[in-house]
Design a protein around this motif. Structure first.
Motif, short mmCIF file in Angstrom:
data_model
loop_
_atom_site.label_atom_id
_atom_site.label_comp_id
_atom_site.label_asym_id
_atom_site.label_seq_id
_atom_site.Cartn_x
_atom_site.Cartn_y
_atom_site.Cartn_z
N ASP A 1 3.97 -8.34 -2.31
CA ASP A 1 3.18 -8.87 -1.38
C ASP A 1 2.18 -9.65 -1.91
OD1 ASP A 1 4.50 -7.21 0.57
OD2 ASP A 1 3.37 -5.59 -0.02
N LYS B 1 11.01 -6.29 -3.71
CA LYS B 1 11.03 -6.26 -2.09
C LYS B 1 10.36 -7.59 -1.65
CE LYS B 1 8.25 -3.87 0.94
NZ LYS B 1 7.73 -4.76 2.02
N THR C 1 15.77 -4.41 6.50
CA THR C 1 14.95 -3.64 7.56
C THR C 1 15.11 -4.00 9.16
OG1 THR C 1 12.89 -4.50 6.85
CG2 THR C 1 13.63 -2.30 6.04
N ILE D 1 13.34 1.20 10.25
CA ILE D 1 11.82 1.80 10.24
C ILE D 1 11.97 2.98 11.45
CG2 ILE D 1 9.51 1.26 10.56
CD1 ILE D 1 10.87 -0.39 8.40
N VAL E 1 13.90 4.10 6.79
CA VAL E 1 12.55 3.96 5.98
C VAL E 1 11.73 4.98 6.79
CG1 VAL E 1 10.80 2.60 5.38
CG2 VAL E 1 13.05 1.45 5.69
N ARG F 1 2.11 7.43 -3.41
CA ARG F 1 1.09 7.39 -4.02
C ARG F 1 0.80 7.97 -5.46
NH1 ARG F 1 0.65 3.03 -2.27
NH2 ARG F 1 -0.73 1.82 -1.13
O1 LIG Z 1 9.61 -1.43 5.28
C1 LIG Z 1 8.46 -1.03 4.45
O2 LIG Z 1 8.75 -1.30 3.10
C2 LIG Z 1 7.31 -0.43 4.76
C3 LIG Z 1 7.49 0.34 5.66
C4 LIG Z 1 6.38 1.55 6.04
O3 LIG Z 1 6.56 2.16 7.05
N1 LIG Z 1 5.42 1.39 5.25
C5 LIG Z 1 5.24 0.24 4.50
O4 LIG Z 1 4.24 0.42 3.53
N2 LIG Z 1 6.19 -0.36 4.02
C6 LIG Z 1 6.17 -1.59 2.91
O5 LIG Z 1 6.00 -0.70 1.67
C7 LIG Z 1 4.94 -1.58 1.00
C8 LIG Z 1 3.99 -0.58 0.78
O6 LIG Z 1 2.98 -1.07 -0.31
P1 LIG Z 1 1.74 -0.45 -0.95
O7 LIG Z 1 1.09 0.34 0.02
O8 LIG Z 1 1.01 -1.40 -1.68
O9 LIG Z 1 2.39 0.58 -1.93
C9 LIG Z 1 4.54 -2.84 1.74
O10 LIG Z 1 5.04 -3.89 1.20
C10 LIG Z 1 4.78 -2.36 3.08
O11 LIG Z 1 5.19 -3.27 3.86
#
Ligand SMILES: O=C(O)c1cc(=O)[nH]c(=O)n1[C@@H]1O[C@H](COP(=O)(O)O)[C@@H](O)[C@H]1O
Length: 254
Positions: free
Chosen positions: A28, A49, A102, A136, A177, A202
């Motif tokens: 990201d 990802k 996704t 999702i 997801v 987390r």
């Molecule tokens: O499809 C995803 O990966 C996704 C779905 C969801 O419901 N929530 C979610 O956080 N994500 C992705 O998972 C990652 C979580 O990142 P962190 O919150 O930094 O651990 C991000 O890249 C989001 O885009």
């Protein structure tokens, strides 16, 4: 005589893979240079990802870079549109030879069906294995209150996530997801073959940020997740390598 799909030869099923190979780290970041810096910093990560920020800013070249490095790729573009448009996007995405893709379950049954057909067409046109397509269910940044008060959905949150997963399953998708808090229920009802990927994970020592329905990595695997997506606890840590190793150590003892 029938042969197993090529995808199953390239990517071993989760149950045969070590827990650390089942952690997906998101790139990201806003530029390809920053993405490459992350790959260089964390060579031990096997599954990356690529999401909206990087793909919209830098395009598909990062996918080729990841392939050159023999990484597995989750292309997380969360398609959500009418069936014809989703099919067109899925046909194009199917040509990249990525491992996971996704789409929002709320696009509906016809769009989900069309996505599966199109992804297979794209992959066969390009001579690559099709990605597993996962839906999702409900973004992990949303709470029960958001669901009821803003989205006006008159179901309890776990029931809603389950219904979206079942819609995906009935529509022929490979998995869903979901947050780690719903994964146990989805695993019980959708079965072992249905791929369940959990973001919103987390470690106990990490900030929640905008994630609202978290569990720790060990808890998420124990509840039935096949793959975890863990971003900022690793990538935004003062020492990302130490954070990665700490997560791996915590998983090794469970
Ligand atoms: O499809 C995803 O990966 C996704 C779905 C969801 O419901 N929530 C979610 O956080 N994500 C992705 O998972 C990652 C979580 O990142 P962190 O919150 O930094 O651990 C991000 O890249 C989001 O885009």
């Amino acid at each position: 005589m029938t042969f197993p799909p090529l995808s199953s030869l390239l990517s071993p099923p989760p149950k045969m893979t070590s827990k650390t190979d089942r952690i997906i780290v998101p790139l990201d970041v806003p530029t390809q240079e920053e993405a490459i810096a992350k790959l260089d910093q964390l060579p031990q990560v096997t599954f990356w990802k690529v999401g909206l920020e990087l793909f919209v800013s830098s395009g598909a070249e990062i996918l080729h870079i990841l392939k050159q490095r023999e990484k597995r790729i989750f292309l997380d573009l969360k398609f959500h549109d009418i069936p014809n448009t989703v099919a067109g996007a899925c046909r194009a995405a199917g040509r990249y030879g990525v491992d996971l893709l996704t789409i929002h379950a709320t696009g509906g049954r016809i769009a989900l069906n069309a996505a599966m057909t199109a992804v297979n067409e794209g992959a066969s046109q390009a001579g690559v294995s099709p990605p597993k397509v996962i839906a999702i269910t409900l973004l992990t940044s949303l709470t029960s209150r958001d669901l009821a008060m803003d989205l006006k959905i008159p179901l309890e949150l776990p029931e809603y996530a389950l219904q979206m997963a079942l819609l995906a399953k009935e529509s022929g998708l490979d998995g869903a997801v979901c947050s780690p808090q719903e994964v146990g229920q989805l695993r019980d009802i959708c079965g072992d073959e249905f791929l369940l990927v959990c973001p919103g994970v987390r470690p106990s020592w990490a900030e929640a940020g905008d994630q609202k329905r978290s569990l720790t990595p060990a808890e998420a695997f124990k509840a039935g997740a096949d793959y975890l997506v863990i971003g900022r606890p690793i990538t935004a840590a003062a020492d990302p390598v130490a954070a990665w190793e700490k997560i791996c150590d915590e998983l090794a003892v469970v």
